[in-house]
Design a protein around this motif. Structure first.
Motif, PDB file in Angstrom:
ATOM      1  N   GLY A   1       0.792  -1.223   0.000  1.00  0.00           N
ATOM      2  CA  GLY A   1       0.000   0.000   0.000  1.00  0.00           C
ATOM      3  C   GLY A   1       0.818   1.264   0.000  1.00  0.00           C
ATOM      4  O   GLY A   1       0.259   2.371   0.088  1.00  0.00           O
ATOM      5  N   GLY A   2       2.154   1.138  -0.097  1.00  0.00           N
ATOM      6  CA  GLY A   2       3.016   2.312  -0.027  1.00  0.00           C
ATOM      7  C   GLY A   2       2.797   3.310  -1.145  1.00  0.00           C
ATOM      8  O   GLY A   2       3.062   4.492  -0.982  1.00  0.00           O
ATOM      9  N   ASN A   3       2.318   2.825  -2.275  1.00  0.00           N
ATOM     10  CA  ASN A   3       2.091   3.716  -3.411  1.00  0.00           C
ATOM     11  C   ASN A   3       0.734   4.420  -3.365  1.00  0.00           C
ATOM     12  O   ASN A   3       0.371   5.106  -4.324  1.00  0.00           O
ATOM     13  N   SER A   4      -0.013   4.240  -2.291  1.00  0.00           N
ATOM     14  CA  SER A   4      -1.338   4.870  -2.180  1.00  0.00           C
ATOM     15  C   SER A   4      -1.322   6.128  -1.319  1.00  0.00           C
ATOM     16  O   SER A   4      -2.367   6.587  -0.863  1.00  0.00           O
ATOM     17  N   ILE A   5      -0.142   6.692  -1.069  1.00  0.00           N
ATOM     18  CA  ILE A   5      -0.047   7.920  -0.277  1.00  0.00           C
ATOM     19  C   ILE A   5      -0.759   9.049  -1.009  1.00  0.00           C
ATOM     20  O   ILE A   5      -0.514   9.296  -2.192  1.00  0.00           O
ATOM     21  N   GLN A   6      -1.637   9.728  -0.305  1.00  0.00           N
ATOM     22  CA  GLN A   6      -2.480  10.770  -0.897  1.00  0.00           C
ATOM     23  C   GLN A   6      -1.846  12.147  -0.738  1.00  0.00           C
ATOM     24  O   GLN A   6      -0.963  12.356   0.098  1.00  0.00           O
ATOM     25  N   ALA A   7      -2.317  13.061  -1.559  1.00  0.00           N
ATOM     26  CA  ALA A   7      -1.879  14.454  -1.427  1.00  0.00           C
ATOM     27  C   ALA A   7      -2.409  15.046  -0.126  1.00  0.00           C
ATOM     28  O   ALA A   7      -3.451  14.635   0.380  1.00  0.00           O
ATOM     29  N   GLY A   8      -1.679  15.991   0.408  1.00  0.00           N
ATOM     30  CA  GLY A   8      -2.114  16.635   1.650  1.00  0.00           C
ATOM     31  C   GLY A   8      -0.927  17.055   2.488  1.00  0.00           C
ATOM     32  O   GLY A   8       0.224  17.008   2.061  1.00  0.00           O
ATOM     33  N   ALA A   9      -1.199  17.455   3.710  1.00  0.00           N
ATOM     34  CA  ALA A   9      -0.158  17.877   4.651  1.00  0.00           C
ATOM     35  C   ALA A   9       0.042  16.785   5.691  1.00  0.00           C
ATOM     36  O   ALA A   9      -0.929  16.230   6.220  1.00  0.00           O
ATOM     37  N   TYR A  10       1.300  16.475   6.002  1.00  0.00           N
ATOM     38  CA  TYR A  10       1.630  15.402   6.935  1.00  0.00           C
ATOM     39  C   TYR A  10       2.529  15.945   8.038  1.00  0.00           C
ATOM     40  O   TYR A  10       3.495  16.676   7.770  1.00  0.00           O
ATOM     41  N   LEU A  11       2.208  15.570   9.258  1.00  0.00           N
ATOM     42  CA  LEU A  11       3.024  15.933  10.401  1.00  0.00           C
ATOM     43  C   LEU A  11       3.955  14.764  10.691  1.00  0.00           C
ATOM     44  O   LEU A  11       3.524  13.703  11.159  1.00  0.00           O
ATOM     45  N   LEU A  12       5.263  14.926  10.415  1.00  0.00           N
ATOM     46  CA  LEU A  12       6.236  13.840  10.518  1.00  0.00           C
ATOM     47  C   LEU A  12       7.379  14.237  11.432  1.00  0.00           C
ATOM     48  O   LEU A  12       7.550  15.410  11.773  1.00  0.00           O
ATOM     49  N   ARG A  13       8.176  13.253  11.828  1.00  0.00           N
ATOM     50  CA  ARG A  13       9.341  13.508  12.666  1.00  0.00           C
ATOM     51  C   ARG A  13      10.597  13.587  11.802  1.00  0.00           C
ATOM     52  O   ARG A  13      10.667  12.978  10.732  1.00  0.00           O
ATOM     53  N   LYS A  14      11.580  14.303  12.272  1.00  0.00           N
ATOM     54  CA  LYS A  14      12.835  14.414  11.547  1.00  0.00           C
ATOM     55  C   LYS A  14      13.696  13.168  11.748  1.00  0.00           C
ATOM     56  O   LYS A  14      13.604  12.490  12.781  1.00  0.00           O
ATOM     57  N   GLN A  15      14.537  12.881  10.752  1.00  0.00           N
ATOM     58  CA  GLN A  15      15.513  11.785  10.758  1.00  0.00           C
ATOM     59  C   GLN A  15      14.844  10.436  11.002  1.00  0.00           C
ATOM     60  O   GLN A  15      15.279   9.640  11.830  1.00  0.00           O
ATOM     61  N   MET A  16      13.798  10.191  10.246  1.00  0.00           N
ATOM     62  CA  MET A  16      13.109   8.900  10.315  1.00  0.00           C
ATOM     63  C   MET A  16      13.703   7.951   9.269  1.00  0.00           C
ATOM     64  O   MET A  16      14.169   8.387   8.215  1.00  0.00           O
TER      65      MET A  16
END
Length: 535
Positions: A263-278
């Motif tokens: 399912g990795g190729n199903s990432i949708q457009a939008g804003a994501y809150l992520l952590r640095k150096q993952m």
């Protein structure tokens, strides 16, 4: 009519190439060695070349060998009967023929001799002398001809040239050695640079092809960052944006992880809150988690009021903030020029916040999000050429066509309903309509002005409301759209059926809409609805 199934809007669930670049390869032409028999080699003013016979006698090409005669000597074998003298044992040039077979004075042993006399032991009898290079031909360096730097060979070669030319100075060995050393240095630098370049690109090729892509380990640090992914972005673009934000170490690692995770190729457009150096794998999994998404989702048919509330919530703003911004600044959002605002329109942005996912995270401004939605609506409407299509459908302008699409979206329940619902609208708007006399009579328009989504509305309620949006009390279309139509409803408004539909009833009160062509058929559908709903 009995078809307004809810005015929150229908909710949807988101989700080696040649190193020469294909050009012909050119190699420097290799010098040809040894193939001297294909063309005559030039001499000096047609001078014949000397050579030595097996007996060591000097010969000239093209002349027969003749015994040497002293001037005036009698040769018994010849016509004068002269007898040749016996050769002097001490004369190293005995039996040498004259220059061209004729009688010449004896200059041997004098300074005028040609070639000059040489001490015994210095002459090199042996194989024939190699053809001499013409003055205008380019001399090949020993490094490239394969010749050695033997000093003795060089000395004899120079002596031979002096003897044939009779002039010129002997080149010094120092200059020749210097040229040899420079040539070697140039070759070493050229080949050394080529090997270094080849080594670098070979390393990069190995790194790109076989070595693992640079990647972080773990789930990242405590520092968070918001990354916006635009619509249509692919894996490489997403990975590049994450790398620039410091989330992943390389775009390559992200793409590999995206392909490895289901399912990795199903990432949708939008804003994501992520952590640095993952790690790339951790970033992919977090982006697939809806909790990490900071988006506002506009569903087909949703009214602007619901969109404003969602933006306030995502941006953590006070209730009503986004609506006030919309009312005050809507003219700066890039609406199409054909949008109308004649004072009767409740919200000029209604119908122009196009359904989709839009980035919305704390710190962003409401107007930036609204502008994205308006830009998407304008792009879609322009691509369909609504102005021209509106006239063909009997409407006055594109604004009315968007209004029809919003009615179709509000009253229809399924894809199959939409085209029939569009035909109902157009048939009721016709001046020849004697069934409803150009009254649409849609519950959805009454619910819009009231801000409700009721399916059971009494006649008292309907008749008591005189808003221009109430299509029970006002003929024709409402002043403007009553929601944000999706692309499916828009396509149905552009391509309605032509079966004569003029009535419809949601007989189960939810999703089953049935259509009728006459008032008698409509009454039957109404009775079916009453029985189902308990009226």
């Amino acid at each position: 009519m009995y078809g307004d199934g809810g005015w929150g809007g229908q909710q949807t669930h988101s989700g080696q190439q040649s190193p020469y670049g294909g050009q012909p390869q050119h190699y420097p032409q290799q010098p040809q060695y040894g193939d001297w028999s294909q063309e005559q080699q030039p001499g000096y003013d047609h001078e014949q070349y000397r050579y030595y016979s097996e007996q060591g006698q000097q010969q000239y090409a093209g002349h027969a060998q003749q015994p040497y005669q002293q001037p005036g000597a009698w040769n018994a074998a010849g016509p004068n009967g002269q007898v040749p003298y016996a050769p002097d044992p001490g004369d190293p040039y005995g039996q040498q023929p004259p220059g061209h077979g004729g009688e010449q004075p004896d200059f041997y042993g004098t300074e005028d001799a040609y070639p000059p006399p040489q001490p015994p032991g210095r002459r090199r009898p042996g194989p024939e002398a190699e053809p001499e290079t013409a003055p205008d031909e380019e001399e090949q360096h020993p490094f490239f001809t394969g010749a050695g730097d033997d000093d003795d060979d060089e000395e004899h070669e120079l002596q031979g040239r002096q003897g044939r030319r009779g002039k010129g100075k002997k080149p010094t060995k120092k200059g020749r050695k210097r040229r040899t050393g420079c040539a070697c240095m140039v070759v070493v630098l050229v080949f050394g640079g080529g090997l270094a370049t080849a080594g670098y690109f070979g390393y990069k090729f190995y790194q790109n092809r076989f070595a693992p892509a640079p990647d972080y380990a773990g789930n990242g640090t405590s520092e968070t960052v918001m990354v916006e992914i635009p619509k249509g972005a692919g894996g490489w673009d997403i990975g590049r944006r994450l790398k620039e934000a410091g989330v992943v170490k390389s775009a390559d690692a992200f793409v590999h992880a995206q392909n490895d995770i289901q399912g990795g190729n199903s990432i949708q457009a939008g804003a994501y809150l992520l952590r640095k150096q993952m790690s790339a794998a951790s970033a992919v999994k977090m982006m697939l988690d809806p909790k990490s998404q900071n988006n506002v989702v506009v569903t087909p048919g949703e009214r602007n009021a619901g969109v404003y509330e969602a933006i306030d919530k995502k941006l953590e703003l006070a209730d009503g903030t986004t609506q006030k911004v919309a009312q005050k600044e809507y003219k700066s959002f890039g609406l199409p020029a054909w949008v109308q605002n004649n004072g009767l329109v409740k919200d000029p942005l209604e119908g122009f916040l196009f359904p989709g996912n839009y980035a919305a995270a704390k710190g962003m401004k409401p107007e930036s999000i609204l502008k994205q939605m308006v830009a998407q609506a304008k792009s879609k409407y322009d691509s369909y050429g609504l102005t021209e299509k509106a006239r063909a459908l009997g409407l006055n302008n594109a604004f009315e066509l968007v209004t029809v699409a919003s009615l179709v979206q509000a009253e229809g329940k399924t894809h199959d309903d939409f085209r029939k619902m569009a035909e109902v609208v157009y048939n009721r708007l016709k001046p020849t309509n004697t069934e409803t006399n150009q009254f649409l009579q849609f519950d959805s328009t009454y619910n819009y002005i009231m801000g409700t989504s009721n399916i059971h509305i009494s006649l008292k309620q309907i008749n008591g409301n005189h808003s221009p949006y109430n299509t029970y009390t006002h003929k024709g279309l409402p002043p403007g759209p009553i929601g944000n139509p999706g692309e499916d409803a828009l396509m149905a408004a552009l391509n309605p059926t032509h079966d004569g539909w003029i009535y419809f009833v949601a007989t189960d009160g939810q999703n089953n809409t049935e259509f009728a062509k006459t008032y008698a058929e409509f009454k039957q559908l109404k009775e079916k609805f009453d029985a189902t709903s308990g009226n």
